[in-house]
Motif scaffolding. Structure first.
Motif, PDB file in Angstrom:
ATOM      1  N   PRO A  72      -4.710   3.748  -2.873  1.00 49.12           N
ATOM      2  CA  PRO A  72      -5.130   4.587  -1.761  1.00 49.12           C
ATOM      3  C   PRO A  72      -4.353   4.370  -0.464  1.00 49.12           C
ATOM      4  O   PRO A  72      -4.288   5.263   0.368  1.00 49.12           O
ATOM      5  N   GLY A  73      -3.751   3.191  -0.275  1.00 52.04           N
ATOM      6  CA  GLY A  73      -3.124   2.849   0.996  1.00 52.04           C
ATOM      7  C   GLY A  73      -1.659   3.198   1.063  1.00 52.04           C
ATOM      8  O   GLY A  73      -0.994   3.423   0.056  1.00 52.04           O
ATOM      9  N   GLY A  74      -1.136   3.214   2.286  1.00 51.85           N
ATOM     10  CA  GLY A  74       0.268   3.515   2.509  1.00 51.85           C
ATOM     11  C   GLY A  74       1.172   2.350   2.148  1.00 51.85           C
ATOM     12  O   GLY A  74       0.727   1.319   1.661  1.00 51.85           O
ATOM     13  N   GLY A  75       2.455   2.534   2.388  1.00 47.31           N
ATOM     14  CA  GLY A  75       3.434   1.501   2.083  1.00 47.31           C
ATOM     15  C   GLY A  75       3.857   1.530   0.628  1.00 47.31           C
ATOM     16  O   GLY A  75       3.360   2.329  -0.163  1.00 47.31           O
ATOM     17  N   THR A  76       4.784   0.646   0.290  1.00 44.33           N
ATOM     18  CA  THR A  76       5.279   0.551  -1.077  1.00 44.33           C
ATOM     19  C   THR A  76       4.691  -0.674  -1.746  1.00 44.33           C
ATOM     20  O   THR A  76       4.683  -1.752  -1.165  1.00 44.33           O
TER      21      THR A  76
END
Length: 127
Positions: A72-76
């Motif tokens: 669900p979260g951003g980033g890689t």
């Protein structure tokens, strides 16, 4: 969270990796083990850890997903089941949802294998 040796965790519920948590495939005494997470439920990668799945050299960690894996979260984030010449296994017959950011499989370029595509949000992933 650590899965040791030939232990098999059958997750039919919900596993939430939060904070900076990660799932670590390891061994206690003997190399060559096959620690396994078999997911028929839901695994949520709510963690900020860039490598939410890792393994030690000397084991071949396995993740079998017939349920749902959510990012669900951003980033890689990278599912890193490779370590010092030892390779793990990811089998997916379920669903992988990438709601934000990017989910990558292994640092393949580092081990000389042509890279698989990374999956950026919003994506549903079946392979």
């Amino acid at each position: 969270l650590v899965i040791y040796d030939n232990w098999r965790w059958n997750n039919a519920g919900t596993l939430n990796l939060g904070g900076d948590d990660r799932l670590h495939f390891s061994y206690s005494t003997t190399t060559g083990q096959l620690p396994t997470l078999a997911n028929s439920g839901t695994v949520n990668l709510n963690t900020t850890n860039a490598n939410p799945f890792v393994m030690d050299p000397g084991v071949s960690g396995r993740f079998f997903n017939s349920g749902t894996l959510n990012k669900p979260g951003g980033g890689t984030q990278t599912l890193a089941l490779v370590s010092s010449g030892w390779f793990g296994r990811i089998d997916n017959s379920g669903t992988v949802n990438v709601a934000a950011g990017t989910l990558a499989l292994l640092p393949l370029a580092e081990i000389g294998i042509p890279a698989l595509p990374e999956f950026a949000a919003p994506k549903r992933w079946s392979f």
